[in-house]
Scaffold this motif. Structure first.
Motif, PDB file in Angstrom:
ATOM      1  N   ARG A  55      13.637  34.875 -31.939  1.00  0.00           N
ATOM      2  CA  ARG A  55      13.459  34.118 -32.786  1.00  0.00           C
ATOM      3  C   ARG A  55      14.361  34.782 -34.118  1.00  0.00           C
ATOM      4  N   GLY A  56      15.324  35.906 -33.846  1.00  0.00           N
ATOM      5  CA  GLY A  56      16.525  35.902 -34.402  1.00  0.00           C
ATOM      6  C   GLY A  56      16.157  36.236 -36.100  1.00  0.00           C
ATOM      7  N   ASP A  57      14.043  36.515 -36.407  1.00  0.00           N
ATOM      8  CA  ASP A  57      14.323  37.361 -37.255  1.00  0.00           C
ATOM      9  C   ASP A  57      14.026  38.222 -38.210  1.00  0.00           C
ATOM     10  N   SER A  58      14.891  39.588 -37.317  1.00  0.00           N
ATOM     11  CA  SER A  58      16.410  40.342 -37.382  1.00  0.00           C
ATOM     12  C   SER A  58      17.143  40.354 -36.612  1.00  0.00           C
ATOM     13  N   SER A  59      17.944  41.701 -36.549  1.00  0.00           N
ATOM     14  CA  SER A  59      19.186  41.438 -36.213  1.00  0.00           C
ATOM     15  C   SER A  59      18.909  41.834 -34.019  1.00  0.00           C
ATOM     16  N   LEU A  60      19.780  41.467 -33.548  1.00  0.00           N
ATOM     17  CA  LEU A  60      19.828  41.238 -32.326  1.00  0.00           C
ATOM     18  C   LEU A  60      19.561  42.839 -32.165  1.00  0.00           C
ATOM     19  N   SER A  61      20.630  43.664 -32.608  1.00  0.00           N
ATOM     20  CA  SER A  61      19.762  45.454 -32.179  1.00  0.00           C
ATOM     21  C   SER A  61      19.361  45.830 -33.202  1.00  0.00           C
ATOM     22  N   THR A  62      18.319  45.029 -34.461  1.00  0.00           N
ATOM     23  CA  THR A  62      17.631  46.407 -34.925  1.00  0.00           C
ATOM     24  C   THR A  62      16.100  45.617 -33.253  1.00  0.00           C
ATOM     25  N   TRP A  63      16.122  44.292 -33.007  1.00  0.00           N
ATOM     26  CA  TRP A  63      15.390  44.237 -31.535  1.00  0.00           C
ATOM     27  C   TRP A  63      15.039  45.019 -30.477  1.00  0.00           C
ATOM     28  N   LEU A  64      17.116  45.393 -30.493  1.00  0.00           N
ATOM     29  CA  LEU A  64      16.998  45.734 -28.779  1.00  0.00           C
ATOM     30  C   LEU A  64      16.307  46.986 -29.310  1.00  0.00           C
ATOM     31  N   TYR A  65      17.153  47.666 -30.079  1.00  0.00           N
ATOM     32  CA  TYR A  65      16.143  49.433 -30.689  1.00  0.00           C
ATOM     33  C   TYR A  65      15.297  49.166 -30.988  1.00  0.00           C
ATOM     34  N   THR A  66      14.127  47.952 -31.233  1.00  0.00           N
ATOM     35  CA  THR A  66      12.663  48.604 -30.579  1.00  0.00           C
ATOM     36  C   THR A  66      12.196  48.426 -29.345  1.00  0.00           C
ATOM     37  N   ILE A  67      13.031  47.934 -28.595  1.00  0.00           N
ATOM     38  CA  ILE A  67      12.683  47.850 -27.534  1.00  0.00           C
ATOM     39  C   ILE A  67      12.771  48.779 -26.526  1.00  0.00           C
ATOM     40  N   ALA A  68      14.178  49.752 -26.498  1.00  0.00           N
ATOM     41  CA  ALA A  68      14.394  50.799 -26.322  1.00  0.00           C
ATOM     42  C   ALA A  68      13.642  51.967 -26.953  1.00  0.00           C
ATOM     43  N   ARG A  69      13.069  51.965 -27.555  1.00  0.00           N
ATOM     44  CA  ARG A  69      12.501  52.877 -28.489  1.00  0.00           C
ATOM     45  C   ARG A  69      11.114  52.723 -27.617  1.00  0.00           C
ATOM     46  N   SER A  70      10.835  51.714 -27.248  1.00  0.00           N
ATOM     47  CA  SER A  70       9.410  51.301 -26.534  1.00  0.00           C
ATOM     48  C   SER A  70       9.342  52.093 -25.289  1.00  0.00           C
ATOM     49  N   PHE A  71      10.738  51.964 -24.417  1.00  0.00           N
ATOM     50  CA  PHE A  71      10.568  52.615 -22.947  1.00  0.00           C
ATOM     51  C   PHE A  71      10.633  53.831 -23.746  1.00  0.00           C
ATOM     52  N   CYS A  72      11.818  54.802 -24.782  1.00  0.00           N
ATOM     53  CA  CYS A  72      11.874  55.831 -24.599  1.00  0.00           C
ATOM     54  C   CYS A  72      10.559  57.065 -24.937  1.00  0.00           C
ATOM     55  N   LEU A  73       9.497  56.294 -25.477  1.00  0.00           N
ATOM     56  CA  LEU A  73       7.907  56.604 -26.129  1.00  0.00           C
ATOM     57  C   LEU A  73       8.030  56.753 -24.266  1.00  0.00           C
ATOM     58  N   LYS A  74       8.039  55.386 -23.806  1.00  0.00           N
ATOM     59  CA  LYS A  74       6.905  55.933 -22.467  1.00  0.00           C
ATOM     60  C   LYS A  74       7.454  57.336 -21.643  1.00  0.00           C
ATOM     61  N   LYS A  75       8.818  57.466 -21.762  1.00  0.00           N
ATOM     62  CA  LYS A  75       9.439  58.398 -20.726  1.00  0.00           C
ATOM     63  C   LYS A  75       8.815  59.886 -21.718  1.00  0.00           C
ATOM     64  N   GLN A  76       8.564  59.420 -22.754  1.00  0.00           N
ATOM     65  CA  GLN A  76       7.627  61.190 -23.347  1.00  0.00           C
ATOM     66  C   GLN A  76       6.801  61.126 -22.957  1.00  0.00           C
ATOM     67  N   ARG A  77       6.136  60.509 -22.846  1.00  0.00           N
ATOM     68  CA  ARG A  77       4.871  60.735 -22.696  1.00  0.00           C
ATOM     69  C   ARG A  77       4.349  61.049 -21.117  1.00  0.00           C
ATOM     70  N   LYS A  78       5.564  60.843 -20.573  1.00  0.00           N
ATOM     71  CA  LYS A  78       5.199  60.929 -18.836  1.00  0.00           C
ATOM     72  C   LYS A  78       5.509  62.009 -18.064  1.00  0.00           C
ATOM     73  N   GLN A  79       6.617  62.875 -19.429  1.00  0.00           N
ATOM     74  CA  GLN A  79       7.378  64.355 -19.450  1.00  0.00           C
ATOM     75  C   GLN A  79       6.156  65.767 -19.940  1.00  0.00           C
ATOM     76  N   ALA A  80       6.379  66.159 -18.840  1.00  0.00           N
ATOM     77  CA  ALA A  80       5.308  67.528 -19.623  1.00  0.00           C
ATOM     78  C   ALA A  80       6.160  68.449 -20.245  1.00  0.00           C
ATOM     79  N   PRO A  81       5.169  68.571 -22.161  1.00  0.00           N
ATOM     80  CA  PRO A  81       5.805  68.628 -23.288  1.00  0.00           C
ATOM     81  C   PRO A  81       6.447  70.210 -23.032  1.00  0.00           C
ATOM     82  N   ASP A  82       6.487  71.105 -22.356  1.00  0.00           N
ATOM     83  CA  ASP A  82       7.867  71.949 -22.023  1.00  0.00           C
ATOM     84  C   ASP A  82       8.654  72.022 -20.979  1.00  0.00           C
TER      85      ASP A  82
END
Ligand SMILES: [Zn+2]
Length: 279
Positions: free
Chosen positions: A69-96
């Motif tokens: 909807r464009g109520d934030s900048s496109l960059s902000t929106w993309l970082y939000t999406i990218a971050r959720s994928f990063c978090l998913k990866k982190q959860r999958k990874q063993a902590p060490d």
């Protein structure tokens, strides 16, 4: 599709992309892939994971550009999406799980080399950049993401707050901790010698936190003037502040280029999606 300075601005491209213009969508990918890849590299600390995050983020943009909807900048929106994928990866990874940090560093390293004039300077610059990457990668994720978005990618604190879904105040307090921690780790390489504390060192304020707060507009002009007076008179605090400023300057220019093979594979994935029946 390469980055062309004559391309229309995001808003226009977004309008066109929403209307089904595939060329506009590919241009949006070209404009934003660098920032998403860098963010993924710093958050995942692994080039393959960063590439996955980039690809998933760009495909998500292609799929959902009509909903943006464009109520934030496109960059902000993309970082939000990218971050959720990063978090998913982190959860999958063993902590060490072992980190392939060195792979990442090799690629990230090259950007400073040609800026330095002599071979020994190039070596020193590379060593500092390496140490900076390492210091950032050692931060806990909640501190790392704030520092990367604010000091590497240059978002405003309010935008970072939006990406992370936390208050601006929380962003700033994490930021100060992250900055001080990174500075402490690379200060020895910066050649700003910090003399030992003076006998009356107990009277020194926490100049590093104050400087970081000042940069975020958090301290009054009176307090700022007081800080400046102290720095003027105290060599130790002056050199500590210099090293924080240099650390932040280094963060700002640690923007590695996105490798050509990664760009190619993203183009391929987006085009593949665009020509699929679901597009
Ligand atoms: Zn002092």
């Amino acid at each position: 599709m390469t980055l062309d300075p004559n391309d229309p601005p995001d808003q226009e491209l977004l309008r066109a992309a929403r209307g089904g213009d595939r060329d506009a969508l590919e241009k949006l990918v070209a404009h934003h892939q660098g920032q998403v890849f860098r963010f993924g590299m710093k958050m995942c600390r692994d080039p393959e994971d960063a590439k996955d995050v980039l690809q998933e983020t760009m495909l998500a943009m292609a799929r959902h550009v009509g909903d943006f909807r464009g109520d934030s900048s496109l960059s902000t929106w993309l970082y939000t999406i990218a971050r959720s994928f990063c978090l998913k990866k982190q959860r999958k990874q063993a902590p060490d799980a072992p980190r392939r940090l060195d792979d990442a560093d090799v690629r990230d390293d090259e950007s400073l080399v040609d800026r330095a004039k002599r071979p020994d300077e190039a070596l020193a610059a590379r060593e500092i950049e390496h140490a900076l990457e390492h210091a950032i990668s050692e931060l806990e994720p909640m501190y790392r993401e704030v520092l990367v978005l604010r000091d590497v990618e240059g978002l405003r604190a309010a935008e970072v707050a939006k990406v992370l879904g936390v208050s601006e105040q929380a962003v700033k307090s994490r930021l100060h901790r992250a900055r001080l921690s990174v500075r402490a780790r690379i200060a020895p390489l910066l050649g700003t010698s910090e003399p030992p504390p003076a006998p009356d060192a107990a009277s020194c304020p926490d100049v590093l936190t104050l400087l970081s707060q000042h940069l975020e507009g958090e301290i009054s002009s009176d307090k700022c003037a007081e800080l400046e007076r102290h720095i003027e008179a105290c060599g130790r605090c002056r050199s500590a502040c210099d090293s924080l400023k240099r650390t932040l300057a280094l963060c700002k220019r640690s923007q590695a280029e996105i490798p050509e093979d990664v760009q190619e594979s993203i183009r391929h994935a987006v085009r593949g999606w665009l020509s699929s029946p679901t597009a």
